[in-house]
Design an enzyme around this catalytic site. Sequence first.
Site, PDB file in Angstrom:
ATOM      1  N   GLU A 325      58.618  46.993  25.529  1.00 44.81           N
ATOM      2  CA  GLU A 325      59.155  48.467  24.495  1.00 44.81           C
ATOM      3  C   GLU A 325      60.425  48.332  25.074  1.00 44.81           C
ATOM      4  O   GLU A 325      60.378  48.943  24.261  1.00 44.81           O
ATOM      5  CB  GLU A 325      58.109  49.577  24.690  1.00 44.81           C
ATOM      6  CG  GLU A 325      58.212  50.441  24.135  1.00 44.81           C
ATOM      7  CD  GLU A 325      59.091  51.849  24.343  1.00 44.81           C
ATOM      8  OE1 GLU A 325      59.676  52.293  23.460  1.00 44.81           O
ATOM      9  OE2 GLU A 325      59.843  51.208  25.717  1.00 44.81           O
ATOM     10  N   ASP A 353      52.302  56.583  24.133  1.00 42.67           N
ATOM     11  CA  ASP A 353      54.500  56.193  24.906  1.00 42.67           C
ATOM     12  C   ASP A 353      54.692  57.859  24.821  1.00 42.67           C
ATOM     13  O   ASP A 353      55.856  57.558  24.414  1.00 42.67           O
ATOM     14  CB  ASP A 353      54.296  55.104  24.139  1.00 42.67           C
ATOM     15  CG  ASP A 353      55.813  55.211  24.697  1.00 42.67           C
ATOM     16  OD1 ASP A 353      55.698  55.415  25.739  1.00 42.67           O
ATOM     17  OD2 ASP A 353      56.657  54.164  24.321  1.00 42.67           O
ATOM     18  N   HIS A 423      62.999  57.357  32.379  1.00 45.12           N
ATOM     19  CA  HIS A 423      63.052  56.445  32.728  1.00 45.12           C
ATOM     20  C   HIS A 423      64.455  57.015  33.714  1.00 45.12           C
ATOM     21  O   HIS A 423      65.323  56.482  34.278  1.00 45.12           O
ATOM     22  CB  HIS A 423      64.527  56.045  31.463  1.00 45.12           C
ATOM     23  CG  HIS A 423      64.039  55.627  29.902  1.00 45.12           C
ATOM     24  ND1 HIS A 423      64.940  55.738  28.977  1.00 45.12           N
ATOM     25  CD2 HIS A 423      63.144  55.070  29.991  1.00 45.12           C
ATOM     26  CE1 HIS A 423      64.285  54.911  28.074  1.00 45.12           C
ATOM     27  NE2 HIS A 423      62.941  55.264  28.376  1.00 45.12           N
TER      28      HIS A 423
END
Length: 459
Positions: A325, A353, A423
């Site tokens: 993804e 998510d 991230h």
Amino acid sequence: MKKIIPLILLIVGQAYAQTNDEKQLKALFDTALTNGKAYNWLNYLSNQIGGRLSGSIEAEQAVTYTRAQLDSLGLDKVWLQPVKVPKWVRGNPEFAYLETEPGVTTNLPICALGGSVATPLGGLKAPVVEVQGIEELKELGKEKITGKIVFFNRPMDPTFISTFQAYSGCVDQRYSGAEEAGKYGAVGVIVRSMNLRLDDFPHTGSMSYGKTPVAERIPAAAISTKGAQFLSTTLKLNPATKFYFKQSCKQLEDVDSFNVIGEITGSTYPDEIMIVGGHLDSWDLGDGSHDDGAGCVQSMEVLRLLKTTGYRPQRTIRVVLFMNEENGLRGGHKYAEIAKAKGEKHIFALESDSGGFTPRGFSFDCSDADLQKVLQWKKLFEPYLIHFFKKGYGGADINPLKQEGLVLAGLRPDSQRYFDHHHAANDTFEHVNKRELELGAAAMASLVYLFDSYGIAGD
């Protein structure tokens, strides 16, 4: 009198159904909160395997581990779905500093953006031009950009209560900044991290060069929000400041990987398929606990909760752990491609998510009729303080399935802390709260149960 009796029977029947639904939801929540498995699964994914960048050894270890766990649940079927994925490697740790005059430097935290090329072997040093977005490049033109490093410093807008809306408002500079800056002669790109908090964690993420020839691609890196503030202030005081950074990342050939799939076959309508899932890959700086280890283990837990509470689905329910993804969506597209080729009938898809935080509700990409049906169930979730039900986006991995008559849904946890970790190196297991994770899994299982019991509006 003849008209009254059917009406009474209807009311009694509705009350009975609601009571049964309340009991089933309570059983799902009670089981998740007292005998949940999601947190232990996440512990292993995060602390024994770690970050699961597409094409990495860790990603393949995650495939092996999650398949084994699904096998242990006694599902009707578990299998791997092959998919080719990109393989980008970070290389040695990145290094950066600003130079206000020869020999006077200050180190700043950066990380390469996913998909970026490397700097020259000795690094790259150049003057800096600061912009607030891609649109400013045209205003400056080649004369002011050629030979310089473009510093994209548009922050996430803190006035948006939906942090995903704030993210959407500035993520284009990360994704397309290098492609656009290169057209004006820039030699490199530095992008402010997508983070509402001021800290020293640079946040990576995918970027694209579009159709830029490989030989003309320029390196791109993210700088922490504190680093961005410092660089911006320094440039105002000393416009002649130069920036140096070095990174050794590279793009390799595509490699083989897999989506991990398990299912409980429907007892009444086995050809009607409902899926629940998250993405198994993550970035490599942290261990991917919130993005998206949490969504994967919650999705696995949905099937386990249904089995543990003794519920036998009418429709086929699948868990799909999608690969890639983060930097390609290859897993989501491959799943949809094969589903279409097989003529499978998907009626519902739910994705998690958005992190493992406290669930607030769901967003639905569906018809008005299906939304009205869902809103009737809202009162069943109110005892669990889950009140957010509205039209919106389902999820990146399930979106390729989109077609008329299909309901796409996304779990919506509280998002205020999500981009603190998104991230970045601090997306780690200790930042996931066990109870919040379990509440999310139970909420997902409850929604799956209701759609399985009552179908979609067209049924």
